[in-house]
Design an enzyme around this catalytic site. Structure first.
Site, PDB file in Angstrom:
ATOM      1  CG  ASP A  42      -4.928  71.482  38.554  1.00 58.25           C
ATOM      2  OD1 ASP A  42      -5.806  70.690  38.947  1.00 58.25           O
ATOM      3  OD2 ASP A  42      -3.730  71.183  38.446  1.00 58.25           O
ATOM      4  CG  HIS A  70     -12.594  69.007  40.293  1.00 54.40           C
ATOM      5  ND1 HIS A  70     -13.580  68.430  39.555  1.00 54.40           N
ATOM      6  CD2 HIS A  70     -11.452  68.858  39.559  1.00 54.40           C
ATOM      7  CE1 HIS A  70     -13.068  67.949  38.431  1.00 54.40           C
ATOM      8  NE2 HIS A  70     -11.780  68.192  38.418  1.00 54.40           N
TER       9      HIS A  70
HETATM   10  P1  GDP Z   1     -10.011  72.268  38.971  1.00 51.83           P
HETATM   11  O1  GDP Z   1      -9.225  71.005  39.049  1.00 51.83           O
HETATM   12  O2  GDP Z   1     -10.171  72.756  37.566  1.00 51.83           O
HETATM   13  O3  GDP Z   1     -11.337  72.207  39.693  1.00 51.83           O
HETATM   14  O4  GDP Z   1      -9.131  73.382  39.717  1.00 51.83           O
HETATM   15  P2  GDP Z   1      -8.331  73.200  41.113  1.00 51.83           P
HETATM   16  O5  GDP Z   1      -9.295  73.255  42.226  1.00 51.83           O
HETATM   17  O6  GDP Z   1      -7.405  72.062  41.040  1.00 51.83           O
HETATM   18  O7  GDP Z   1      -7.403  74.489  41.078  1.00 51.83           O
HETATM   19  C1  GDP Z   1      -7.925  75.784  40.951  1.00 51.83           C
HETATM   20  C2  GDP Z   1      -7.446  76.613  42.150  1.00 51.83           C
HETATM   21  O8  GDP Z   1      -7.676  77.977  41.891  1.00 51.83           O
HETATM   22  C3  GDP Z   1      -8.198  76.306  43.425  1.00 51.83           C
HETATM   23  O9  GDP Z   1      -7.361  76.502  44.513  1.00 51.83           O
HETATM   24  C4  GDP Z   1      -9.317  77.362  43.425  1.00 51.83           C
HETATM   25  O10 GDP Z   1      -9.795  77.655  44.728  1.00 51.83           O
HETATM   26  C5  GDP Z   1      -8.588  78.525  42.843  1.00 51.83           C
HETATM   27  N1  GDP Z   1      -9.416  79.469  42.077  1.00 51.83           N
HETATM   28  C6  GDP Z   1     -10.414  79.196  41.200  1.00 51.83           C
HETATM   29  N2  GDP Z   1     -10.855  80.334  40.619  1.00 51.83           N
HETATM   30  C7  GDP Z   1     -10.107  81.344  41.137  1.00 51.83           C
HETATM   31  C8  GDP Z   1     -10.058  82.752  40.886  1.00 51.83           C
HETATM   32  O11 GDP Z   1     -10.782  83.304  40.071  1.00 51.83           O
HETATM   33  N3  GDP Z   1      -9.128  83.462  41.618  1.00 51.83           N
HETATM   34  C9  GDP Z   1      -8.290  82.888  42.527  1.00 51.83           C
HETATM   35  N4  GDP Z   1      -7.423  83.637  43.183  1.00 51.83           N
HETATM   36  N5  GDP Z   1      -8.321  81.557  42.772  1.00 51.83           N
HETATM   37  C10 GDP Z   1      -9.202  80.792  42.077  1.00 51.83           C
HETATM   38  P1  IMO Z   2      -8.127  68.216  37.464  1.00 52.02           P
HETATM   39  O1  IMO Z   2      -9.468  67.568  37.198  1.00 52.02           O
HETATM   40  C1  IMO Z   2      -3.858  68.557  36.568  1.00 52.02           C
HETATM   41  C2  IMO Z   2      -1.898  64.988  34.919  1.00 52.02           C
HETATM   42  C3  IMO Z   2      -0.873  64.404  35.884  1.00 52.02           C
HETATM   43  C4  IMO Z   2       0.101  63.790  34.890  1.00 52.02           C
HETATM   44  C5  IMO Z   2      -0.823  63.257  33.793  1.00 52.02           C
HETATM   45  C6  IMO Z   2      -1.142  61.780  33.913  1.00 52.02           C
HETATM   46  O2  IMO Z   2      -7.905  68.532  38.880  1.00 52.02           O
HETATM   47  O3  IMO Z   2      -7.918  69.367  36.541  1.00 52.02           O
HETATM   48  P2  IMO Z   2      -2.650  60.354  35.569  1.00 52.02           P
HETATM   49  O4  IMO Z   2      -2.531  60.140  37.054  1.00 52.02           O
HETATM   50  O5  IMO Z   2      -3.973  60.888  35.133  1.00 52.02           O
HETATM   51  O6  IMO Z   2      -2.260  59.137  34.785  1.00 52.02           O
HETATM   52  O7  IMO Z   2      -1.522  61.455  35.230  1.00 52.02           O
HETATM   53  O8  IMO Z   2      -2.010  64.013  33.896  1.00 52.02           O
HETATM   54  N1  IMO Z   2      -3.247  65.186  35.501  1.00 52.02           N
HETATM   55  C7  IMO Z   2      -3.701  66.364  35.963  1.00 52.02           C
HETATM   56  N2  IMO Z   2      -3.092  67.556  36.072  1.00 52.02           N
HETATM   57  N3  IMO Z   2      -5.157  68.418  36.945  1.00 52.02           N
HETATM   58  C8  IMO Z   2      -5.773  67.237  36.827  1.00 52.02           C
HETATM   59  O9  IMO Z   2      -7.089  67.049  37.090  1.00 52.02           O
HETATM   60  C9  IMO Z   2      -5.037  66.121  36.337  1.00 52.02           C
HETATM   61  N4  IMO Z   2      -5.340  64.828  36.116  1.00 52.02           N
HETATM   62  C10 IMO Z   2      -4.236  64.267  35.599  1.00 52.02           C
HETATM   63  O10 IMO Z   2      -0.278  65.419  36.654  1.00 52.02           O
HETATM   64  O11 IMO Z   2       0.918  64.790  34.332  1.00 52.02           O
HETATM   65 MG    MG Z   3      -7.528  70.233  39.980  1.00 50.60          MG
END
Ligand code: GDP
Ligand code: IMO
Ligand code: MG
Length: 456
Positions: A42, A70
């Site tokens: 994330d 994502h």
């Molecule tokens: P990913 O799994 O790595 O693609 O990340 P996620 O989408 O799960 O979580 C990242 C969160 O942070 C999302 O809600 C994005 O919209 C938000 N985000 C990403 N970059 C920024 C930033 O520079 N500033 C803020 N405030 N939010 C961001």
């Molecule tokens: P993105 O791509 C955050 C974590 C789960 C759990 C562990 C195992 O959005 O960054 P699983 O279901 O994969 O067997 O769970 O891994 N986990 C993540 N945490 N972002 C993710 O993906 C994750 N993918 C798996 O929360 O602790």
């Molecule tokens: Mg994510």
């Protein structure tokens, strides 16, 4: 035994080779650019991929499944992708789901339907699926849940998985009982028999497991016809992409370094290689074609689920990061645990991945803090440890050494240029860069595509 393939075997090749292997048209080949999570997930990979996808011809997923979530924000519209590569919204871009990904077909179509309602169009002309990708069944998801219950009962704690069936599917792949997209594309009776055998194996291990195998097979038969036009031999697809006309190819990592099955905080990890090796094995490309590897890190740290987290802040700072950063899991809606940036893990992720540059996201979330800390080393019994501990009991016990910075207390969300950042924020960024030894190429100050300061 004859090593010659029978006529029957030959018929089973649904994708005849589309390239001659004699001499590539483009001798040097197109290198792939890789985006990887450098923490516990994330970090904002979706946003970085979206930024690069506007100039890319192909965006690939190489591992993980719909445990990933994502977020991409374009024109104030927020999309969340789980199995679909984030490049799917770019109309010029082909999206490729590689062999290393595990695919839950109902989940894939649910995601497509949801995004169609948000305006996603023409995806079927832009999506390619590898025939070697493994299939996640509904019963894999049910088993994921049962295993979590069992862990809780036996050890008093579970992993906190997403319950998307990721662990059981990769376990089937490794134990050679899994079924792949190519099996679904071939003889359906044979496929059904193998699925039923697998169900039987699971039911002998988990007597309470209820499976409607016929119901699931009926749905899969329909999904099979919907994906048939999208399925290709992924190796030939990638070979063509690398050696054909000049192309920009992007790889979107899912999950992250500290969740990697080999290098993460085992056993509190996911079940695939989310580090750079997963790009080669999950797409079938040689290492020589890996180009830039961009690591994505937040300006602080978050983690979903259970497991050691040395810089976690179980206090007002952690709560502020959680609320200001809207730190809630995209896939499961769980609150993310929050803490200071940990440079020990960033350096460790760099040792494995060899980052060419870093994207540091969510700097804006730190805007209101009086004081900002950064973890720079771990100590055990008062002595610095020169490595990232493999053993979780050891990692739980480390004492973190911090560097403290005074906060810039200025809204950075409208800043678009390095020179316009407050000097204290510049100082923070330079410290991270120097300590990890990798240049920071982007700094994120907001959710949308535009909120990225490009440094070079
Ligand atoms: P990913 O799994 O790595 O693609 O990340 P996620 O989408 O799960 O979580 C990242 C969160 O942070 C999302 O809600 C994005 O919209 C938000 N985000 C990403 N970059 C920024 C930033 O520079 N500033 C803020 N405030 N939010 C961001
Ligand atoms: P993105 O791509 C955050 C974590 C789960 C759990 C562990 C195992 O959005 O960054 P699983 O279901 O994969 O067997 O769970 O891994 N986990 C993540 N945490 N972002 C993710 O993906 C994750 N993918 C798996 O929360 O602790
Ligand atoms: Mg994510």
């Amino acid at each position: 035994m004859s090593l010659n393939r029978s006529a029957n075997d030959r018929k089973s090749f649904t994708n005849p080779p589309s390239v001659t292997l004699k001499r590539p048209r483009n001798d040097s080949g197109n290198k792939v650019t890789v985006v990887l999570g450098a923490q516990w997930g994330d970090e904002g990979k979706g946003k970085v991929v979206d930024l690069l996808a506007t100039e890319s011809d192909i965006v690939c997923r190489c591992q993980g499944g719909n445990n990933a979530g994502h977020t991409v924000v374009v024109n104030e519209k927020e999309y969340d992708f789980h199995l679909l590569p984030s490049g799917i919204i770019s109309t010029k871009c082909t999206s490729f789901i590689g062999n290393g990904v595990v695919i839950h077909l109902p989940g894939l179509f649910e995601e497509i339907d949801k995004n169609e309602k948000k305006g996603l169009k023409g995806w079927e002309k832009r999506l390619i699926i590898s025939d070697r990708a493994h299939i996640v069944f509904d019963f894999h998801q049910a088993v994921d849940g049962l295993q979590e219950t069992q862990r809780q009962a036996q050890e008093g704690k579970n992993i906190g998985t997403t319950k998307k069936g990721i662990g059981p599917t990769y376990a089937c792949k490794a134990s050679r009982t899994g079924l792949r997209i190519c099996d679904l594309m071939a003889d359906f009776n044979e496929f059904s028999t193998r699925v039923k055998n697998l169900v039987q194996q699971y039911q002998s291990m988990y007597p309470t497991l209820k499976v409607d195998a016929d119901g699931e097979l009926k749905k899969l038969k329909e999904y099979a016809e919907r994906i048939r036009p999208l399925v290709r031999d992924g190796v030939y697809f990638m070979y063509d992409a690398i050696h054909g006309a000049p192309k920009k190819i992007l790889v979107e990592g899912a999950n992250a370094a500290l969740l990697d099955i080999d290098f993460g905080t085992y056993p509190f990890v996911t079940s695939s290689n989310c580090t750079v090796g997963g790009v080669c094995t999950g797409l079938g490309i040689p290492p020589a074609y890996i180009g830039d590897v961009f690591g994505v890190s937040k300006a602080y740290t978050t983690r979903v689920g259970i497991g050691a987290f040395p810089t976690e802040q179980l206090n007002a700072v952690g709560e502020l990061l959680q609320t200001r950063g809207h730190e809630v899991g995209v896939t499961t809606g769980r609150k993310r645990r929050c803490g200071w940036l940990d440079l020990v893990i960033l350096k460790y992720a760099h040792m494995i991945n060899g980052f060419t540059a870093i994207a540091l996201t969510k700097l804006d979330i730190l805007d209101v803090l009086d004081e900002i800390k950064v973890g720079v080393a771990y100590k055990i019994n008062g002595k610095r440890v020169p490595y990232f501990p493999a053993n979780m009991d050891v990692l739980q016990e480390v004492e973190v050494e911090y560097e403290t910075f005074s906060g810039w207390k200025t809204d950075t969300s409208a800043v678009r240029k390095w020179n316009d950042l407050p000097p204290k924020a510049q100082n923070y960024i330079r410290f991270v860069e120097n300590h990890v030894g990798v240049p920071i190429k982007w700094v994120g100050v907001g959710k949308s595509r535009e909120c990225m300061i490009q440094m070079f």
